[in-house]
Write a protein that holds these residues in place. Structure first.
Motif, short mmCIF file in Angstrom:
data_model
loop_
_atom_site.label_atom_id
_atom_site.label_comp_id
_atom_site.label_asym_id
_atom_site.label_seq_id
_atom_site.Cartn_x
_atom_site.Cartn_y
_atom_site.Cartn_z
N TYR A 285 -28.66 -16.48 -9.39
CA TYR A 285 -29.22 -16.33 -10.73
C TYR A 285 -28.14 -16.37 -11.81
O TYR A 285 -28.21 -15.64 -12.80
CB TYR A 285 -29.99 -15.01 -10.82
CG TYR A 285 -31.04 -14.86 -9.75
CD1 TYR A 285 -31.91 -15.90 -9.47
CD2 TYR A 285 -31.15 -13.69 -9.01
CE1 TYR A 285 -32.88 -15.79 -8.49
CE2 TYR A 285 -32.12 -13.56 -8.03
CZ TYR A 285 -32.98 -14.62 -7.77
OH TYR A 285 -33.93 -14.49 -6.81
N GLY A 286 -27.16 -17.21 -11.64
CA GLY A 286 -26.13 -17.34 -12.65
C GLY A 286 -24.82 -16.70 -12.24
O GLY A 286 -24.77 -15.86 -11.35
N GLU A 287 -23.76 -17.12 -12.88
CA GLU A 287 -22.44 -16.62 -12.55
C GLU A 287 -22.24 -15.20 -13.09
O GLU A 287 -22.94 -14.75 -13.99
CB GLU A 287 -21.37 -17.55 -13.13
CG GLU A 287 -21.38 -18.94 -12.51
CD GLU A 287 -21.18 -18.90 -11.01
OE1 GLU A 287 -20.32 -18.12 -10.55
OE2 GLU A 287 -21.89 -19.62 -10.29
N ALA A 288 -21.24 -14.53 -12.51
CA ALA A 288 -20.93 -13.17 -12.96
C ALA A 288 -20.42 -13.18 -14.39
O ALA A 288 -19.75 -14.12 -14.82
CB ALA A 288 -19.88 -12.56 -12.03
N LYS A 289 -20.75 -12.14 -15.13
CA LYS A 289 -20.29 -12.01 -16.52
C LYS A 289 -19.66 -10.64 -16.70
O LYS A 289 -20.15 -9.64 -16.17
CB LYS A 289 -21.45 -12.18 -17.50
CG LYS A 289 -21.98 -13.61 -17.61
CD LYS A 289 -23.11 -13.69 -18.63
CE LYS A 289 -23.59 -15.13 -18.80
NZ LYS A 289 -22.60 -15.93 -19.54
N ARG A 290 -18.55 -10.60 -17.43
CA ARG A 290 -17.86 -9.35 -17.69
C ARG A 290 -18.20 -8.87 -19.10
O ARG A 290 -17.95 -9.57 -20.07
CB ARG A 290 -16.34 -9.53 -17.53
CG ARG A 290 -15.94 -9.79 -16.09
CD ARG A 290 -14.47 -10.18 -15.97
NE ARG A 290 -13.59 -9.06 -16.23
CZ ARG A 290 -13.19 -8.18 -15.30
NH1 ARG A 290 -13.63 -8.30 -14.07
NH2 ARG A 290 -12.36 -7.21 -15.61
N ILE A 291 -18.78 -7.69 -19.15
CA ILE A 291 -19.19 -7.11 -20.44
C ILE A 291 -18.08 -6.16 -20.90
O ILE A 291 -17.78 -5.18 -20.21
CB ILE A 291 -20.51 -6.34 -20.29
CG1 ILE A 291 -21.61 -7.26 -19.75
CG2 ILE A 291 -20.92 -5.72 -21.62
CD1 ILE A 291 -22.91 -6.53 -19.43
N PRO A 292 -17.44 -6.43 -22.02
CA PRO A 292 -16.36 -5.54 -22.50
C PRO A 292 -16.89 -4.14 -22.81
O PRO A 292 -18.01 -3.97 -23.27
CB PRO A 292 -15.86 -6.24 -23.77
CG PRO A 292 -16.36 -7.64 -23.67
CD PRO A 292 -17.66 -7.58 -22.92
N MET A 293 -16.08 -3.12 -22.51
CA MET A 293 -16.45 -1.73 -22.76
C MET A 293 -15.35 -1.07 -23.60
O MET A 293 -14.17 -1.41 -23.48
CB MET A 293 -16.62 -0.98 -21.44
CG MET A 293 -17.64 -1.59 -20.49
SD MET A 293 -19.34 -1.46 -21.07
CE MET A 293 -19.64 0.27 -20.76
N PRO A 294 -15.72 -0.09 -24.42
CA PRO A 294 -14.71 0.64 -25.20
C PRO A 294 -13.72 1.38 -24.28
O PRO A 294 -14.07 1.77 -23.17
CB PRO A 294 -15.54 1.62 -26.03
CG PRO A 294 -16.93 1.09 -26.01
CD PRO A 294 -17.09 0.36 -24.71
N GLU A 295 -12.50 1.58 -24.74
CA GLU A 295 -11.48 2.27 -23.95
C GLU A 295 -11.72 3.77 -23.93
O GLU A 295 -11.86 4.39 -24.98
CB GLU A 295 -10.08 1.99 -24.52
CG GLU A 295 -9.57 0.60 -24.26
CD GLU A 295 -8.11 0.47 -24.65
OE1 GLU A 295 -7.54 1.45 -25.18
OE2 GLU A 295 -7.53 -0.61 -24.42
N VAL A 296 -11.75 4.35 -22.73
CA VAL A 296 -11.82 5.81 -22.59
C VAL A 296 -10.41 6.39 -22.58
O VAL A 296 -10.14 7.44 -23.17
CB VAL A 296 -12.57 6.20 -21.30
CG1 VAL A 296 -12.55 7.72 -21.08
CG2 VAL A 296 -13.99 5.69 -21.34
N PHE A 297 -9.47 5.71 -21.88
CA PHE A 297 -8.08 6.16 -21.77
C PHE A 297 -7.15 5.07 -22.29
O PHE A 297 -7.51 3.88 -22.33
CB PHE A 297 -7.73 6.46 -20.31
CG PHE A 297 -8.54 7.57 -19.69
CD1 PHE A 297 -8.41 8.87 -20.13
CD2 PHE A 297 -9.43 7.30 -18.66
CE1 PHE A 297 -9.15 9.89 -19.57
CE2 PHE A 297 -10.18 8.31 -18.09
CZ PHE A 297 -10.05 9.61 -18.54
#
Length: 853
Positions: A285-297
């Motif tokens: 169902y489609g290629e993997a996608k990386r969703i950016p996340m805010p930095e915790v550390f």
């Protein structure tokens, strides 16, 4: 194709046969909805209403009975083996259903492959398949064409729905939004329900928890358990407000959102919840996608956290090849056991994954567990004829038959050719008559759709034949591998054992999940008996005691005899009793004297060498028994299979009970027992046997007199008679007629289930003289306590020995044993197959002690 049998003609035969015999047609209703909302709504009610309306209309003048309503509620049509769908297949395979009706064709599945394979399989077994909307009836001559068209359209509809959902989700991800579901710990969603869509931001409260946990691990050098304890002590709990567990904390602190500042959507990790892939390993169902996340550390803090996590994980991490049963042991909490690292001095263990969440399943010694499972599998490996037969059953267990699949392919090929000829004729007609393009396209629309559906059905049917070829080849490779493994079964590596466990799809469950392995320092006397294999002597009588005192005089002072308040002869018998039975010192009664003082006396004698000297002399009399060896793992129930029908079952249950709907002779998915063993049957043999002897004192006296003379002949026939008179197994497991039978004036058609009552057969007056009399000397005794034919119990010799040893020990060591006068109505274990007492209250007088109960 003139000689081919149409599918509809095959299906009609079962219904027609019932009608011809003036028997009601047996109808099953199948219902399915995909979501919980549909379950709570009116979807299922409407489906059943439509199905019953069809039945009442078409069978208004025909006797019928609805044998079951099979409901898969909240289960996707893409799942292969849905709960009630499997039950319906089993009922059909047993010949208990003539017709199945569903509201629409897509209730049977969501893809063309799922629908056609399921309908074909049911149809090939003689089941008429209809839909309440009137579109499908396998009795119709146009069945194959209509099935191909409707299955094709159902898949197109499913793909359209998926495409809309998929495209919307892709657009949301590309715009930086959150795909679906709750965000990882430490984050929250903002903007939900707005036109711009939801996006992830940091959660201040959860970030404080993560910061405190990281400080414990990085700055204070705490391990996971210590970190969790501190967080819980400070009431810095999980998102749901519950205390942390080690497993939960590890998942949160090591999440990629924390360590890599991203979340991978459609992660290709090979796990159960990973993205689905095709045969070539490409995402469906489609290629993997990386969703950016805010930095915790900060980057520096993340690097330090990574190093700590790697260090903490190293000691317990082991490759799966070191744990061939990893993922194959089922815990009582619903999780599976995995290789759990080492405990103590290089002791490999399996641990339940649910332990971190409060599960109380015990750790299992890896070597002992693998040895127990391997011993059962070795029994099967050493039977080449059985392996060959099971491989043959595996191939034959595929749905339908090769002949029917060949026939279907030929039929579909002919239909494709005919449809192509039809389209060619239309094209030729349009060309000759110079018809405009719009007319030609309209004329070809319907036959083109039918051709595409038929071609898709043909492709699926040919793929089914390829499955047969592949399965046959796999069966040959399996036999070759097992033949190679059999030649060197004693030195297979863990990786090779793991391959065999996978081949047989071995599953293990512990009979007692609260089993506790003996803890503390091992007894040196017990360990000496194990290491040297010295038997534990029989109890000491008055004559033997004179000899023992002479030996003792060379090791201990005379005052040990004259000034002690312990009855030394009775104390010795207590020492022997503990070694035979494995009773811990803190559980010993005062029947032999003060347990703590006896323990100290035994240790002194052992350290001075007196114990060895006494044991060797006493064992010259004979009658010694092996020292008790405490189990290191609980009783295991072991199951396995190859594909659909190769089953090896070994369990504490003794016999495998039939499922709710009896399976066919070779069920597609259910267990097919080929090997059973365990201890419950032997326990019941001893319990039932002693109960019978205590109620027949004259027979018991004969046996005790025979044992007193050192004879074994009557003991052997006694066990056989007790198996006949009140055996541990009342009923055999389900059997199914493979040919028409007539037994006792009753006709049994093919496929009907039969329950054999072993207890009744063993009281057959036509076979046994004085069938209701307990006769321990009965010579002609062909009882069925161990089954018959190919199902004869392979553990019969062991069971006979155990029964003889137990009864002989009870009657010689407890000669005055009797039923307790206070006993009321005895309680028997529940169950249809097994017969055994829950308890047998007795009274007896141990030798040299006062009466006890």
């Amino acid at each position: 194709m003139a000689n081919s049998t149409l599918p509809g003609q095959r299906v009609a035969s079962r219904v027609a046969a019932r009608q011809k015999a003036a028997l009601p047609v047996r109808i099953a209703i199948y219902l399915r909805v995909s979501t919980r909302n549909q379950v709570e709504g009116s979807g299922l009610d409407q489906q059943e209403k439509d199905a019953r309306a069809w039945i009442e209309f078409w069978f208004r003048d025909v006797p019928f009975e609805i044998v079951g309503v099979f409901v898969d509620d909240g289960i996707s049509g893409k799942i292969d083996n849905r709960r009630d769908q499997v039950k319906l297949k089993a009922a059909n395979a047993a010949g208990n259903v003539d017709l199945v009706i569903s509201q629409k064709l897509d209730r049977f599945g969501r893809t063309m492959r799922d629908i056609q394979r399921w309908v074909w399989e049911m149809n090939d077994q003689g089941l008429r398949v209809v839909t309440a909307d009137g579109r499908i009836d396998s009795q119709n001559e146009m069945f194959e064409l209509v099935l191909a068209l409707l299955a094709y359209m159902a898949q197109l509809e499913h793909e359209l729905i998926f495409s809309r959902t998929f495209n919307g989700r892709e657009a949301k991800i590309d715009a930086g939004g959150w795909a679906a579901g709750p965000p990882p710990f430490g984050f929250m969603l903002e903007g939900m329900g707005t036109k711009e869509g939801s996006r992830t931001v940091l959660s201040e409260d959860e970030c404080r928890v993560l910061a405190m946990g990281a400080e414990c691990m990085i700055d204070q050098g705490m391990n996971y358990s210590e970190t969790v304890d501190l967080l819980n002590e400070k009431e810095m709990f999980t998102r749901s407000g519950r205390p942390w567990t080690v497993g939960n904390w590890i998942k949160r602190i090591s999440h990629e959102a924390i360590l890599e500042c991203c979340v991978t959507y459609r992660k290709n990790n090979g796990w159960k919840n990973g993205t689905k892939q095709d045969e070539d390993g490409n995402a469906l169902y489609g290629e993997a996608k990386r969703i950016p996340m805010p930095e915790v550390f900060t980057p520096e803090r993340r690097e330090a956290l990574n190093e700590v996590i790697a260090k903490l994980s190293f000691e317990s991490r082991r490759a799966n090849s070191e744990y061939p049963l990893s993922g194959r042991i089922d815990g009582h909490c619903g999780n599976v056991y995995i290789g759990g690292g080492v405990r103590g001095e290089d002791t490999r263990v399996y641990r339940c994954k649910g332990v971190d969440d409060g599960c109380d399943d015990v750790y299992l010694d890896a070597t002992d567990t693998e040895t127990a499972v391997w011993a059962q599998l070795t029994t099967l490996l050493n039977d080449p004829k059985r392996i060959e037969m099971l491989a043959k059953e595996w191939v034959e267990s595929l749905p339908g038959t090769r002949e029917k699949h060949d026939e279907r392919v030929m039929t579909l090929r002919a239909q494709v050719e005919a449809k192509e000829d039809e389209i060619a004729d239309v094209l030729l007609m349009c060309h000759k008559n110079r018809l405009p393009d719009r007319v030609r396209e309209k004329s070809l629309a319907k036959p083109n759709r039918e051709l595409m559906a038929l071609q898709a059905s043909l492709q699926e049917a040919e793929a089914w034949l390829e499955d047969y070829e592949a399965t046959q080849q796999e069966a040959k490779e399996m036999e070759q591998f097992i033949s190679s493994a059999r030649l060197r079964v004693g030195d297979l590596t863990l990786a090779e054992k793991s391959e065999l466990f996978a081949m047989f799809d071995v599953r293990v469950s512990a009979g007692n999940h609260r089993f506790k392995k003996r803890s503390g320092r091992p007894c040196p006397v017990t360990e000496w008996h194990k290491a040297t294999r010295h038997l534990v002597p029989a109890d000491i009588d008055e004559d033997d005691w004179v000899m023992v005192k002479e030996i003792l005089s060379g090791y201990v002072a005379k005052s040990s005899f004259t000034k002690t308040t312990i009855d030394l002869r009775l104390a010795f018998n207590g020492m022997f009793h503990r070694l035979r039975t494995g009773t811990p010192w803190n559980e010993m009664t005062d029947a032999f004297g003060n347990p703590q003082r006896i323990r100290e006396r035994q240790l002194t004698l052992f350290q001075r060498g007196a114990w060895k000297a006494i044991v060797e002399v006493l064992n010259q009399r004979g009658g010694g028994t092996p020292v008790y060896v405490a189990p290191t793992i609980p009783p295991l129930k072991i199951t396995g299979r190859v594909a659909r029908s190769l089953w090896a079952v070994v369990g504490e249950e003794g016999l495998v009970e039939a499922p709710e709907v009896p399976p066919s002779v070779r069920p597609e998915d259910g267990p097919h027992p080929v090997l059973t063993a365990g201890f419950e049957t032997t326990v019941n043999l001893i319990g039932n046997g002693m109960y019978a002897l205590l109620r027949h004192p004259e027979q018991r006296a004969l046996l005790q007199e025979s044992l007193g003379r050192g004879e074994s002949g009557l003991l052997a026939t006694a066990v056989e008679e007790l198996l006949r008179y009140d055996g541990p197994v009342e009923l055999a497991t389900w059997r199914f007629a493979v040919a028409p039978l007539r037994i006792g004036g009753v006709d049994i058609p093919v496929g009907d289930p039969v329950l054999v009552v072993l207890a009744a057969a063993d009281r057959d007056p036509a076979r046994f003289a004085a069938e209701n009399t307990l006769d321990l000397a009965r010579a002609d005794n062909p009882h069925l306590g161990f089954g018959h034919g190919i199902h004869y119990c392979i553990g019969a010799p062991l069971a006979r020995l155990e029964g003889q040893a137990a009864l002989a020990s009870l009657l010689t060591r407890l000669p005055d044993i009797q039923l307790s006068p206070s006993v009321g109505e005895l309680r028997w274990r529940g169950g249809l197959i097994m017969r055994g007492l829950r308890e047998l209250p007795v009274e007896f007088t141990p030798e040299g002690a006062s009466a006890t109960g």
